[in-house]
Design a protein around this motif. Structure first.
Motif, PDB file in Angstrom:
ATOM      1  N   ALA A 224      82.734  71.730   7.465  1.00  0.00           N
ATOM      2  CA  ALA A 224      82.036  71.988   8.731  1.00  0.00           C
ATOM      3  C   ALA A 224      82.269  70.838   9.695  1.00  0.00           C
ATOM      4  CB  ALA A 224      80.546  72.160   8.479  1.00  0.00           C
ATOM      5  N   VAL A 225      82.423  71.199  10.958  1.00  0.00           N
ATOM      6  CA  VAL A 225      82.619  70.210  12.016  1.00  0.00           C
ATOM      7  C   VAL A 225      81.464  70.350  12.989  1.00  0.00           C
ATOM      8  CG1 VAL A 225      84.126  69.482  13.870  1.00  0.00           C
ATOM      9  CG2 VAL A 225      85.114  70.357  11.773  1.00  0.00           C
ATOM     10  N   GLU A 226      80.694  69.298  13.150  1.00  0.00           N
ATOM     11  CA  GLU A 226      79.502  69.342  14.005  1.00  0.00           C
ATOM     12  C   GLU A 226      78.656  70.565  13.657  1.00  0.00           C
ATOM     13  OE1 GLU A 226      78.475  67.082  16.220  1.00  0.00           O
ATOM     14  OE2 GLU A 226      80.173  65.742  15.939  1.00  0.00           O
ATOM     15  N   GLY A 227      78.568  70.854  12.387  1.00  0.00           N
ATOM     16  CA  GLY A 227      77.749  71.968  11.917  1.00  0.00           C
ATOM     17  C   GLY A 227      78.434  73.323  11.971  1.00  0.00           C
ATOM     18  N   VAL A 228      79.643  73.387  12.487  1.00  0.00           N
ATOM     19  CA  VAL A 228      80.350  74.674  12.584  1.00  0.00           C
ATOM     20  C   VAL A 228      81.306  74.803  11.405  1.00  0.00           C
ATOM     21  CG1 VAL A 228      81.945  76.067  13.957  1.00  0.00           C
ATOM     22  CG2 VAL A 228      80.233  74.626  15.096  1.00  0.00           C
ATOM     23  N   ASP A 229      81.121  75.865  10.623  1.00  0.00           N
ATOM     24  CA  ASP A 229      81.975  76.081   9.457  1.00  0.00           C
ATOM     25  C   ASP A 229      83.368  76.519   9.925  1.00  0.00           C
ATOM     26  OD1 ASP A 229      83.260  77.454   7.199  1.00  0.00           O
ATOM     27  OD2 ASP A 229      81.355  77.080   6.188  1.00  0.00           O
ATOM     28  N   VAL A 230      84.391  75.784   9.504  1.00  0.00           N
ATOM     29  CA  VAL A 230      85.747  76.072  10.006  1.00  0.00           C
ATOM     30  C   VAL A 230      86.293  77.399   9.488  1.00  0.00           C
ATOM     31  CG1 VAL A 230      86.347  73.644  10.340  1.00  0.00           C
ATOM     32  CG2 VAL A 230      86.875  74.744   8.170  1.00  0.00           C
ATOM     33  N   SER A 231      85.758  77.892   8.367  1.00  0.00           N
ATOM     34  CA  SER A 231      86.234  79.184   7.854  1.00  0.00           C
ATOM     35  C   SER A 231      85.477  80.340   8.489  1.00  0.00           C
ATOM     36  CB  SER A 231      86.035  79.270   6.341  1.00  0.00           C
ATOM     37  OG  SER A 231      86.695  78.223   5.717  1.00  0.00           O
ATOM     38  N   GLU A 232      84.174  80.141   8.682  1.00  0.00           N
ATOM     39  CA  GLU A 232      83.366  81.252   9.196  1.00  0.00           C
ATOM     40  C   GLU A 232      83.468  81.394  10.707  1.00  0.00           C
ATOM     41  OE1 GLU A 232      79.402  80.803   7.736  1.00  0.00           O
ATOM     42  OE2 GLU A 232      80.028  81.088   5.661  1.00  0.00           O
ATOM     43  N   ASP A 233      83.653  80.299  11.404  1.00  0.00           N
ATOM     44  CA  ASP A 233      83.729  80.370  12.864  1.00  0.00           C
ATOM     45  C   ASP A 233      84.880  79.495  13.384  1.00  0.00           C
ATOM     46  OD1 ASP A 233      83.263  80.825  15.483  1.00  0.00           O
ATOM     47  OD2 ASP A 233      81.181  80.147  15.500  1.00  0.00           O
ATOM     48  N   PRO A 234      86.122  79.911  13.026  1.00  0.00           N
ATOM     49  CA  PRO A 234      87.269  79.066  13.395  1.00  0.00           C
ATOM     50  C   PRO A 234      87.430  78.901  14.906  1.00  0.00           C
ATOM     51  CG  PRO A 234      88.004  81.159  12.474  1.00  0.00           C
ATOM     52  CD  PRO A 234      86.535  81.097  12.267  1.00  0.00           C
ATOM     53  N   ALA A 235      87.074  79.940  15.667  1.00  0.00           N
ATOM     54  CA  ALA A 235      87.257  79.855  17.124  1.00  0.00           C
ATOM     55  C   ALA A 235      86.398  78.726  17.703  1.00  0.00           C
ATOM     56  CB  ALA A 235      86.896  81.187  17.771  1.00  0.00           C
ATOM     57  N   GLN A 236      85.157  78.645  17.245  1.00  0.00           N
ATOM     58  CA  GLN A 236      84.283  77.588  17.755  1.00  0.00           C
ATOM     59  C   GLN A 236      84.714  76.214  17.231  1.00  0.00           C
ATOM     60  OE1 GLN A 236      80.055  78.301  17.176  1.00  0.00           O
ATOM     61  NE2 GLN A 236      79.595  76.405  18.249  1.00  0.00           N
ATOM     62  N   ALA A 237      85.189  76.217  15.998  1.00  0.00           N
ATOM     63  CA  ALA A 237      85.643  74.944  15.411  1.00  0.00           C
ATOM     64  C   ALA A 237      86.823  74.375  16.192  1.00  0.00           C
ATOM     65  CB  ALA A 237      86.025  75.154  13.951  1.00  0.00           C
ATOM     66  N   ARG A 238      87.709  75.277  16.675  1.00  0.00           N
ATOM     67  CA  ARG A 238      88.897  74.826  17.408  1.00  0.00           C
ATOM     68  C   ARG A 238      88.537  74.115  18.712  1.00  0.00           C
ATOM     69  NH1 ARG A 238      91.216  80.224  16.629  1.00  0.00           N
ATOM     70  NH2 ARG A 238      91.502  80.131  14.382  1.00  0.00           N
ATOM     71  N   ALA A 239      87.374  74.420  19.251  1.00  0.00           N
ATOM     72  CA  ALA A 239      86.956  73.734  20.475  1.00  0.00           C
ATOM     73  C   ALA A 239      86.475  72.318  20.178  1.00  0.00           C
ATOM     74  CB  ALA A 239      85.854  74.545  21.156  1.00  0.00           C
ATOM     75  N   LEU A 240      86.227  72.032  18.901  1.00  0.00           N
ATOM     76  CA  LEU A 240      85.678  70.723  18.523  1.00  0.00           C
ATOM     77  C   LEU A 240      86.711  69.817  17.858  1.00  0.00           C
ATOM     78  CD1 LEU A 240      82.450  72.211  16.920  1.00  0.00           C
ATOM     79  CD2 LEU A 240      82.519  70.931  19.058  1.00  0.00           C
ATOM     80  N   VAL A 241      87.671  70.460  17.191  1.00  0.00           N
ATOM     81  CA  VAL A 241      88.647  69.691  16.412  1.00  0.00           C
ATOM     82  C   VAL A 241      90.014  69.797  17.073  1.00  0.00           C
ATOM     83  CG1 VAL A 241      89.733  69.445  14.161  1.00  0.00           C
ATOM     84  CG2 VAL A 241      87.466  70.382  14.333  1.00  0.00           C
ATOM     85  N   VAL A 242      90.673  68.681  17.255  1.00  0.00           N
ATOM     86  CA  VAL A 242      92.028  68.741  17.796  1.00  0.00           C
ATOM     87  C   VAL A 242      92.972  68.010  16.847  1.00  0.00           C
ATOM     88  CG1 VAL A 242      93.547  68.118  19.694  1.00  0.00           C
ATOM     89  CG2 VAL A 242      91.249  68.921  20.163  1.00  0.00           C
ATOM     90  N   PRO A 243      93.949  68.737  16.325  1.00  0.00           N
ATOM     91  CA  PRO A 243      94.936  68.078  15.476  1.00  0.00           C
ATOM     92  C   PRO A 243      96.104  67.586  16.325  1.00  0.00           C
ATOM     93  CG  PRO A 243      95.209  70.447  15.371  1.00  0.00           C
ATOM     94  CD  PRO A 243      94.129  70.200  16.378  1.00  0.00           C
ATOM     95  N   VAL A 244      96.704  66.494  15.922  1.00  0.00           N
ATOM     96  CA  VAL A 244      97.936  66.069  16.585  1.00  0.00           C
ATOM     97  C   VAL A 244      99.092  66.719  15.830  1.00  0.00           C
ATOM     98  CG1 VAL A 244      99.435  64.123  17.130  1.00  0.00           C
ATOM     99  CG2 VAL A 244      96.975  63.897  17.358  1.00  0.00           C
ATOM    100  N   ILE A 245      99.750  67.682  16.479  1.00  0.00           N
ATOM    101  CA  ILE A 245     100.902  68.348  15.858  1.00  0.00           C
ATOM    102  C   ILE A 245     102.100  67.411  16.014  1.00  0.00           C
ATOM    103  CG2 ILE A 245     102.365  70.410  15.891  1.00  0.00           C
ATOM    104  CD1 ILE A 245      99.485  71.173  15.378  1.00  0.00           C
ATOM    105  N   ALA A 246     102.663  67.009  14.889  1.00  0.00           N
ATOM    106  CA  ALA A 246     103.660  65.934  14.944  1.00  0.00           C
ATOM    107  C   ALA A 246     105.040  66.389  15.401  1.00  0.00           C
ATOM    108  CB  ALA A 246     103.759  65.283  13.581  1.00  0.00           C
ATOM    109  N   SER A 247     105.273  67.703  15.464  1.00  0.00           N
ATOM    110  CA  SER A 247     106.631  68.164  15.781  1.00  0.00           C
ATOM    111  C   SER A 247     106.984  67.935  17.251  1.00  0.00           C
ATOM    112  CB  SER A 247     106.745  69.650  15.452  1.00  0.00           C
ATOM    113  OG  SER A 247     107.941  70.150  15.982  1.00  0.00           O
ATOM    114  N   GLU A 248     108.084  67.220  17.468  1.00  0.00           N
ATOM    115  CA  GLU A 248     108.534  66.952  18.845  1.00  0.00           C
ATOM    116  C   GLU A 248     108.946  68.234  19.558  1.00  0.00           C
ATOM    117  OE1 GLU A 248     111.734  64.270  18.165  1.00  0.00           O
ATOM    118  OE2 GLU A 248     110.412  62.720  17.371  1.00  0.00           O
ATOM    119  N   ARG A 249     109.357  69.232  18.767  1.00  0.00           N
ATOM    120  CA  ARG A 249     109.797  70.490  19.385  1.00  0.00           C
ATOM    121  C   ARG A 249     108.605  71.300  19.879  1.00  0.00           C
ATOM    122  NH1 ARG A 249     115.040  70.507  20.786  1.00  0.00           N
ATOM    123  NH2 ARG A 249     114.343  72.506  21.580  1.00  0.00           N
TER     124      ARG A 249
END
Lengths: 345, 268
Positions: free
Chosen positions: A83-108
């Motif tokens: 869970a991120v800030e109380g939001v379960d990443v499996s149950e509510d991925p859309a809301q989780a995406r607004a809170l978590v930002v991954p750095v995608i390493a691919s230059e392309r």
């Protein structure tokens, strides 16, 4: 930095992920329905507080990237919760995406025919940065990664390190509550890496109270940046704590003394066979001093016993230029944790 | 659906395409140049084909130009998304887009927004040149044409979503776009009316959405027929659009869930 569970920005409980093992054609034809699985993340639990830097350490294939991808909603866990800030990443991925930002390493994953600024403006809109703030935010993150002077240059003309910096800038645009970094300074020059770490610490963690989960092989990041680290191997969490404390715990009682009389009986009493790794942390100036030799010592009884020995040496007139505990390198720390765990199991 | 995000992706795709200046200009010129040989071939075949297209404009040149423009649109609808997603999976861009908090439908629409508009611009150029060369088109029927084009787009993007879902889950489209494009080209009435094809193949053409869309567009543009007179074809096309889009959404949802379970969203 200690955090109560209530402070937790990221809460991971018994997280598990298995992937099917790729089988050969022959085996698939003989046993079409026999799937074999490999456990990539195995019952991992931890909390990350707001404003905390949390390092994921471990050898290749330890499960660090899978863990980050589960937090980023790119992979669905088989068991357990995250869970991120109380939001379960499996149950509510859309809301989780607004809170978590991954750095995608691919230059392309950048538009190479667009400028750095155009790339960031695009992603600012995708991350719903308000229109009136966009230009300022883009300028700000360009400054952070030191690309303001090249903002109007096509990304295709960037060096690998500059693209890496732009990828990081892209992630920072979103003003995340949790930032996920997978070896973020891998392609950065030392000056940019230091500036980037300073930004992470001062701006993200201290000012914005953003939690940062960082998979790293860098000793500097693990020891200086991370408040706590988790050591993983084969998907299992082997150790969790402050990196320097873990290192201290695993360092043992090895010291390195620099003297002109390495065969002195007092030293011989504690001397052990040293190796080149013992010298890694020794100051270059000492290594180059003529007539001074390093002696690896095993001193039981902690720092007090080491101080007592040093006092005796000085009293007896034995020249000692330096004597310090041999620190554990990041590689040695991971290696020791992994070996200790394997011995226990 | 986040329109601002779609506009951002559209702008980025446009700037990328326009940066390849020679290719960009060449694509526009090719659209125009294509019309000229079609004009002469159509003139030569007019005596033979004229009687077979009495209900679809009577003029074989007009028949062919409209067929080519609509076919180009269908090809784009079916093929652009799986091709783009395939490339973006390989370079990690798909993962970067899906990580944005705008939802998968927004991302997918944003990815095809530029190809849709570019194909429509090329079609408008071809039709303009055809008009200069003597084709009479009823501008009063633009609303009907817009509706039919929208239904064609929905139906074919539904097929495209199935192919894209297969690409996401199994890294292959199973040649679905190629099969649909070939079937639409030969059985959908692009080069000849469906009435002249052999009876056993004619049965197959009833399962090609383009058959209904193209016939309705020709009747609207070239014969000036209004929506009530096109109702049969439009309703059939709408049924195709509804079913295919529902199938496409289901396939794509299952594929994304599969990729997220297997961790293959960005695996090359």
């Amino acid at each position: 930095m200690a955090h109560s569970p209530a402070d937790a920005s990221v809460r991971v409980r018994e997280l598990t992920k298995r992937f099917p093992v790729r089988r050969g054609w022959g085996e698939m034809l003989r046993h079409p329905f026999d799937a074999r699985w490999v456990t990539s993340v195995d019952g991992v639990s931890f909390d990350v507080g707001r404003g905390e830097f949390f390092g994921l350490l471990g050898p290749n294939g330890a499960g660090k990237t899978t863990l980050l991808k589960m937090l980023a909603t790119f992979i669905i866990p088989d068991e357990g919760t995250a869970a991120v800030e109380g939001v379960d990443v499996s149950e509510d991925p859309a809301q989780a995406r607004a809170l978590v930002v991954p750095v995608i390493a691919s230059e392309r994953s950048l538009y190479w025919r667009l400028t750095a600024r155009e790339n960031l403006e695009l992603f600012a809109r995708l991350w719903k940065v308000p229109a009136r703030e966009r230009a300022h935010r883009v300028d700000e993150v360009l400054g952070v990664v030191d690309l303001r002077d090249t903002a109007t240059k096509l990304v295709g003309q960037f060096s690998s390190g500059m693209m890496q910096r732009l990828l990081i800038a892209r992630a920072l645009l979103a003003d995340p509550r949790v930032l996920l970094l997978d070896e973020p300074t891998r392609s950065l020059d030392p000056v940019s890496a230091r500036s980037f770490r300073r930004f992470l610490r001062e701006e993200l963690a201290e000012r914005r109270q953003c939690a940062v989960v960082i998979a790293t092989h860098s000793a500097e990041e693990a020891f200086d940046l991370c408040h706590r680290v988790a050591v993983l191997d084969c998907g299992r969490l082997l150790a969790l704590g402050v990196a320097s404390e873990l290192a201290q715990e695993l360092a043992g009682n090895r010291y390195l003394a620099w003297t002109t009389v390495p065969a002195h009986p007092l030293l011989a009493l504690h001397a052990v066979a040293g190796d080149e790794r013992d010298l890694e942390s020794a100051p270059v100036a000492l290594r180059d001093m003529e007539g001074w030799h390093p002696v690896a010592l095993e001193i039981r009884g902690g720092p007090e016993a080491a101080a007592a020995l040093l006092e005796r040496l000085v009293r007896e007139g034995v020249p000692v230029a330096a004597m310090e505990r041999i620190p554990v390198s990041l590689a040695a720390l991971i290696d020791k944790v992994v070996r200790r765990s394997r011995e226990l199991s | 659906m986040n329109l601002d995000a779609i506009a951002a992706l559209l702008k980025a795709s446009f700037l990328t395409a326009a940066s390849y200046r020679v290719r960009f200009v060449q694509a526009m010129i090719t659209s125009l140049v294509t019309v000229i040989p079609v004009f002469f071939v159509a003139r030569a075949l007019q005596p033979m084909m004229g009687p077979t297209i009495q209900a679809e404009g009577k003029d074989f040149f007009a028949f062919l130009v409209v067929g080519f423009v609509v076919m180009a649109f269908v090809v784009m609808c079916v093929d652009s998304l799986p091709s783009q997603v395939s490339g973006d999976i390989n370079n990690g861009f798909f993962e970067a887009l899906l990580g944005a908090p705008v939802g998968t439908p927004t991302v997918l629409v944003g990815m095809v927004a530029y190809p849709v508009l570019f194909t429509m611009a090329r079609g408008a150029l071809m039709l303009s040149l055809a008009a200069v060369m003597g084709v009479h088109m009823s501008l009063a029927r633009i609303p009907e044409v817009a509706l039919i084009v929208a239904l064609l787009a929905i139906a074919h993007f539904g097929i495209s979503l199935v192919a894209t879902g297969l690409m996401v889950a199994f890294r292959t489209t199973l040649a679905i776009p190629q099969v649909v494009i070939t079937a639409s080209g030969f059985l959908g009435g692009v080069y000849w009316p469906t009435s002249v094809i052999p009876s056993w193949v004619f049965t197959v053409s009833k399962f090609v959405p383009l058959t209904y869309g193209l016939r309705a567009i020709r009747q609207a543009v070239l014969e000036g027929r209004a929506l009530p007179q096109l109702a049969d074809d439009v309703v059939t096309l709408a049924a195709f659009a509804g079913c295919l889009m529902a199938l496409g959404i289901l396939a794509m949802s299952l594929a994304l869930a599969h990729a997220r379970r297997r961790g293959t969203l960005s695996q090359y």
